[in-house]
Design a protein around this motif. Structure first.
Motif, PDB file in Angstrom:
ATOM      1  N   SER A   1       8.638  -3.218  -6.225  1.00 24.32           N
ATOM      2  CA  SER A   1       7.705  -4.422  -6.554  1.00 24.32           C
ATOM      3  C   SER A   1       6.965  -4.532  -7.734  1.00 24.32           C
ATOM      4  CB  SER A   1       6.707  -4.401  -5.225  1.00 24.32           C
ATOM      5  OG  SER A   1       7.370  -4.630  -3.968  1.00 24.32           O
ATOM      6  N   CYS A   2       7.405  -3.714  -8.652  1.00 23.31           N
ATOM      7  CA  CYS A   2       6.721  -3.637 -10.278  1.00 23.31           C
ATOM      8  C   CYS A   2       5.173  -3.290  -9.797  1.00 23.31           C
ATOM      9  CB  CYS A   2       6.538  -5.094 -10.863  1.00 23.31           C
ATOM     10  SG  CYS A   2       8.253  -5.691 -10.938  1.00 23.31           S
ATOM     11  N   VAL A   3       4.969  -2.228  -8.970  1.00 26.15           N
ATOM     12  CA  VAL A   3       3.566  -1.658  -8.590  1.00 26.15           C
ATOM     13  C   VAL A   3       3.014  -1.419  -9.861  1.00 26.15           C
ATOM     14  CG1 VAL A   3       2.537   0.068  -7.438  1.00 26.15           C
ATOM     15  CG2 VAL A   3       3.947  -1.318  -6.213  1.00 26.15           C
ATOM     16  N   ALA A   4       3.583  -0.410 -10.739  1.00 24.15           N
ATOM     17  CA  ALA A   4       3.128   0.094 -11.903  1.00 24.15           C
ATOM     18  C   ALA A   4       2.284  -1.098 -12.763  1.00 24.15           C
ATOM     19  CB  ALA A   4       3.935   0.824 -12.649  1.00 24.15           C
ATOM     20  N   VAL A   5       3.153  -1.962 -12.894  1.00 23.39           N
ATOM     21  CA  VAL A   5       2.578  -3.268 -13.885  1.00 23.39           C
ATOM     22  C   VAL A   5       1.534  -3.817 -13.333  1.00 23.39           C
ATOM     23  CG1 VAL A   5       3.249  -5.216 -15.026  1.00 23.39           C
ATOM     24  CG2 VAL A   5       4.818  -3.428 -14.895  1.00 23.39           C
ATOM     25  N   LEU A   6       1.532  -4.300 -11.825  1.00 20.52           N
ATOM     26  CA  LEU A   6       0.626  -5.245 -11.429  1.00 20.52           C
ATOM     27  C   LEU A   6      -0.732  -4.419 -11.268  1.00 20.52           C
ATOM     28  CD1 LEU A   6       2.610  -6.586  -8.262  1.00 20.52           C
ATOM     29  CD2 LEU A   6       1.773  -7.805 -10.334  1.00 20.52           C
ATOM     30  N   THR A   7      -0.599  -3.081 -10.762  1.00 19.69           N
ATOM     31  CA  THR A   7      -2.006  -2.181 -10.805  1.00 19.69           C
ATOM     32  C   THR A   7      -2.806  -2.240 -12.052  1.00 19.69           C
ATOM     33  OG1 THR A   7      -0.605  -0.241 -10.881  1.00 19.69           O
ATOM     34  CG2 THR A   7      -1.191  -0.918  -8.393  1.00 19.69           C
ATOM     35  N   LYS A   8      -1.677  -2.151 -13.090  1.00 16.70           N
ATOM     36  CA  LYS A   8      -2.309  -2.035 -14.591  1.00 16.70           C
ATOM     37  C   LYS A   8      -2.884  -3.222 -14.924  1.00 16.70           C
ATOM     38  CE  LYS A   8      -2.299   0.795 -18.169  1.00 16.70           C
ATOM     39  NZ  LYS A   8      -3.012   2.359 -18.158  1.00 16.70           N
TER      40      LYS A   8
ATOM     41  N   LEU B   1       0.696  -1.306  -0.046  1.00 18.12           N
ATOM     42  CA  LEU B   1       0.205  -0.038   0.093  1.00 18.12           C
ATOM     43  C   LEU B   1       0.904   1.157  -0.078  1.00 18.12           C
ATOM     44  CD1 LEU B   1      -2.701   1.250   0.242  1.00 18.12           C
ATOM     45  CD2 LEU B   1      -2.664   1.107   2.632  1.00 18.12           C
ATOM     46  N   GLU B   2       2.097   1.104   0.706  1.00 21.15           N
ATOM     47  CA  GLU B   2       2.735   2.392   0.650  1.00 21.15           C
ATOM     48  C   GLU B   2       3.535   2.646  -0.444  1.00 21.15           C
ATOM     49  OE1 GLU B   2       6.737   3.904   3.003  1.00 21.15           O
ATOM     50  OE2 GLU B   2       5.946   2.019   3.706  1.00 21.15           O
ATOM     51  N   THR B   3       3.870   1.777  -1.277  1.00 24.08           N
ATOM     52  CA  THR B   3       4.572   1.793  -2.937  1.00 24.08           C
ATOM     53  C   THR B   3       3.660   2.171  -3.666  1.00 24.08           C
ATOM     54  OG1 THR B   3       5.977  -0.172  -1.972  1.00 24.08           O
ATOM     55  CG2 THR B   3       5.882   0.700  -4.295  1.00 24.08           C
ATOM     56  N   VAL B   4       2.397   1.830  -3.633  1.00 18.96           N
ATOM     57  CA  VAL B   4       1.075   2.111  -4.685  1.00 18.96           C
ATOM     58  C   VAL B   4       0.752   3.615  -4.349  1.00 18.96           C
ATOM     59  CG1 VAL B   4      -1.287   1.827  -4.865  1.00 18.96           C
ATOM     60  CG2 VAL B   4       0.248  -0.149  -4.899  1.00 18.96           C
ATOM     61  N   SER B   5       0.689   4.041  -3.162  1.00 24.23           N
ATOM     62  CA  SER B   5       0.283   5.509  -2.483  1.00 24.23           C
ATOM     63  C   SER B   5       1.265   6.309  -3.240  1.00 24.23           C
ATOM     64  CB  SER B   5      -0.002   5.605  -1.209  1.00 24.23           C
ATOM     65  OG  SER B   5      -0.871   4.846  -0.842  1.00 24.23           O
ATOM     66  N   PHE B   6       2.550   5.988  -2.948  1.00 18.22           N
ATOM     67  CA  PHE B   6       3.914   6.921  -3.650  1.00 18.22           C
ATOM     68  C   PHE B   6       3.567   7.028  -5.075  1.00 18.22           C
ATOM     69  CE2 PHE B   6       5.564   7.146   0.704  1.00 18.22           C
ATOM     70  CZ  PHE B   6       5.834   8.314   0.946  1.00 18.22           C
TER      71      PHE B   6
ATOM     72  N   SER C   1      11.640  -4.119  -9.731  1.00 20.00           N
ATOM     73  CA  SER C   1      11.566  -4.957  -8.907  1.00 20.00           C
ATOM     74  C   SER C   1      12.006  -4.228  -7.456  1.00 20.00           C
ATOM     75  CB  SER C   1      12.776  -6.141  -8.722  1.00 20.00           C
ATOM     76  OG  SER C   1      13.736  -5.660  -8.923  1.00 20.00           O
ATOM     77  N   LYS C   2      12.679  -3.145  -7.838  1.00 20.42           N
ATOM     78  CA  LYS C   2      12.922  -2.372  -6.211  1.00 20.42           C
ATOM     79  C   LYS C   2      11.508  -1.715  -5.612  1.00 20.42           C
ATOM     80  CE  LYS C   2      15.578   1.560  -4.649  1.00 20.42           C
ATOM     81  NZ  LYS C   2      16.268   2.832  -4.986  1.00 20.42           N
TER      82      LYS C   2
END
Length: 443
Positions: A427-434, A337-342, A424-425
């Motif tokens: 957690s590939c947040v942009a790809v996963l949320t997409k 959640l922290e990574t997605v929010s930033f 990966s640093k």
């Protein structure tokens, strides 16, 4: 030596100085007959023996009264009376004191009686008031019993609603950091209340680009997208990036900047933010090299002076980063959640239209959107609304814009944020949320 003739002198007797003794004018020439007569007269007059000495005056008075036949006064009684009168005079102060004590005791008794009467009256009044209140309450009970069944239901529902409206105190989110001196738990509430009061200092007018003659909001977006990439390559702290963009926007809102100097404003703003936030500050030559040596060392130093003088050296302003850290703590966030929010916050920094929202509102909306993406329910709770001072309805407008930015993050030329959070640093947040977004739209 001459000898006195014996037998011519009579032995000494009473000289008559006591009451009841022989009352003679010349005791020496008295005969025994005369003495007996005097004794008879004394017995007839019934003299009372006393111990008072007879003076000449007192003896003359006695003889006159005896001769004229007047009754003699009882001297003993008179002496007793005079002695008692003297005793009364001497004993009067003691009696007065005793009398005063008795008076005081009487007054105290009266006061006590009056107080008891007052207490009794007060108790009577209280009893009457209680009886009246009980009678009133009984009347109210009778009235309430007379109400209809529907009315009683309405009253119960209203009471339940009022009980729900009473807010319980929020849980302490700083309990885990009680032993951490860097968390400053004792002052954290005061610090963030100060941030909310001074938040307007970090805000800029949403239309300040209209005052610029040679640049526009697209050029600003290109500059910030490039600075995010530079920040990522230099591995700087996230606070540095937020402060850099804040310094640039504030400076551009005051000064008219030419197109060729816009990149100089960007690297100088990052240099100042590094000096303020970083421990190991990059060299000035590094920023000159990154800008492809388009500016000299003197140009950077002159721009540094211009920015500091224009902003009056005010660099301690609350950015979106400080609010984000506090709200994530209230949300009990994990690393995802922290990574997605930033990630969503940095997407907002590139867009000029997001300047109309205060930093605290943008950070709260980013957390709300991140919780929705990660399917955390509820997306907004009482703890978050308490610490952010925003309700769910106040966030909806900003949340819609963030969702649009997230949908278009991988499209266009300004994709540095998407590429940064695709590794990966982070957690590939942009790809996963997409991918999650595509699944939701397809279903």
């Amino acid at each position: 030596m001459a000898t006195r003739p014996s037998g011519n002198r009579r032995a000494l007797t009473d000289i008559g100085n006591l009451v009841g003794a022989l009352s003679t004018t010349c005791v020496v020439t008295k005969t025994q007959q005369q003495q007996q007569q005097v004794l008879q007269q004394n017995h007839a007059n019934k003299f009372i023996k006393v111990d008072r000495p007879i003076t000449r005056k007192f003896g003359a008075e006695l003889t006159e009264k005896q001769l004229h036949g007047q009754p003699t006064r009882n001297v003993e009684k008179e002496n007793v009376v005079t002695w008692r009168s003297k005793q009364r005079r001497t004993a009067s102060p003691r009696k007065k004191r005793s009398n005063n004590c008795q008076i005081n005791e009487q007054t105290n008794v009266k006061m006590g009686q009056e107080e008891e009467e007052k207490d009794k009256e007060n108790t009577r009044k209280k009893k009457l008031e209680r009886r009246r209140s009980l009678s009133d309450s009984s009347m109210m009970l009778v009235e309430t019993k007379d109400l209809s069944f529907e009315r009683e239901k309405d009253l119960q529902e209203s009471c339940e609603i009022e009980m729900e409206d009473v807010e319980s105190p929020p849980p302490n989110i700083d309990k885990s950091d009680a032993r951490n001196p860097l968390a400053v738990v004792e002052y954290v509430d005061d610090i963030y209340s100060f941030y909310r009061r001074t938040e307007f200092l970090s805000c800029v007018p949403a239309n300040y680009m209209s005052n610029q003659s040679d640049i526009n909001h697209r050029m600003r977006a290109i500059l910030i997208d490039w600075l995010i990439e530079v920040h990522h390559k230099l591995e700087l702290m996230p606070e540095t990036l937020f402060l850099t963009i804040n310094l640039i926007d504030r400076y551009l809102s005051y000064r008219n900047v030419m197109r060729k100097s816009l990149q100089l404003v960007g690297i100088t703003g990052m240099l100042l933010a590094c000096k303020y936030e970083e421990i190991c500050v990059p060299l000035l030559d590094d920023f000159i090299f990154i800008s492809d040596k388009a500016y000299t060392r003197e140009d950077v130093l002159e721009m540094e002076k211009s920015i500091l003088n224009t902003l009056q050296f005010n660099m301690s302003v609350p950015t979106a980063f400080v609010f984000m850290k506090r709200f994530l703590k209230a949300a009990e966030s994990d690393t995802m959640l922290e990574t997605v929010s930033f990630y969503l916050m940095e997407l907002c920094m590139v867009e000029y239209q997001m300047l109309r929202f205060p930093p605290s509102l943008v950070s709260a909306s980013a957390i709300y959107t991140g919780r929705c993406m990660l399917r955390k329910s509820p997306p907004w709770n009482k703890i978050l609304s308490y610490h952010s001072t925003y309700s769910e309805d106040q966030l909806l407008e900003c949340v819609r814009l963030i969702e649009e930015l997230h949908q278009n993050a991988s499209q266009g030329k300004l994709t540095s944020v998407y590429r940064k959070y695709s590794v990966s640093k982070y957690s590939c947040v942009a790809v996963l949320t997409k991918q999650q977004q595509h699944k939701q739209t397809s279903t």
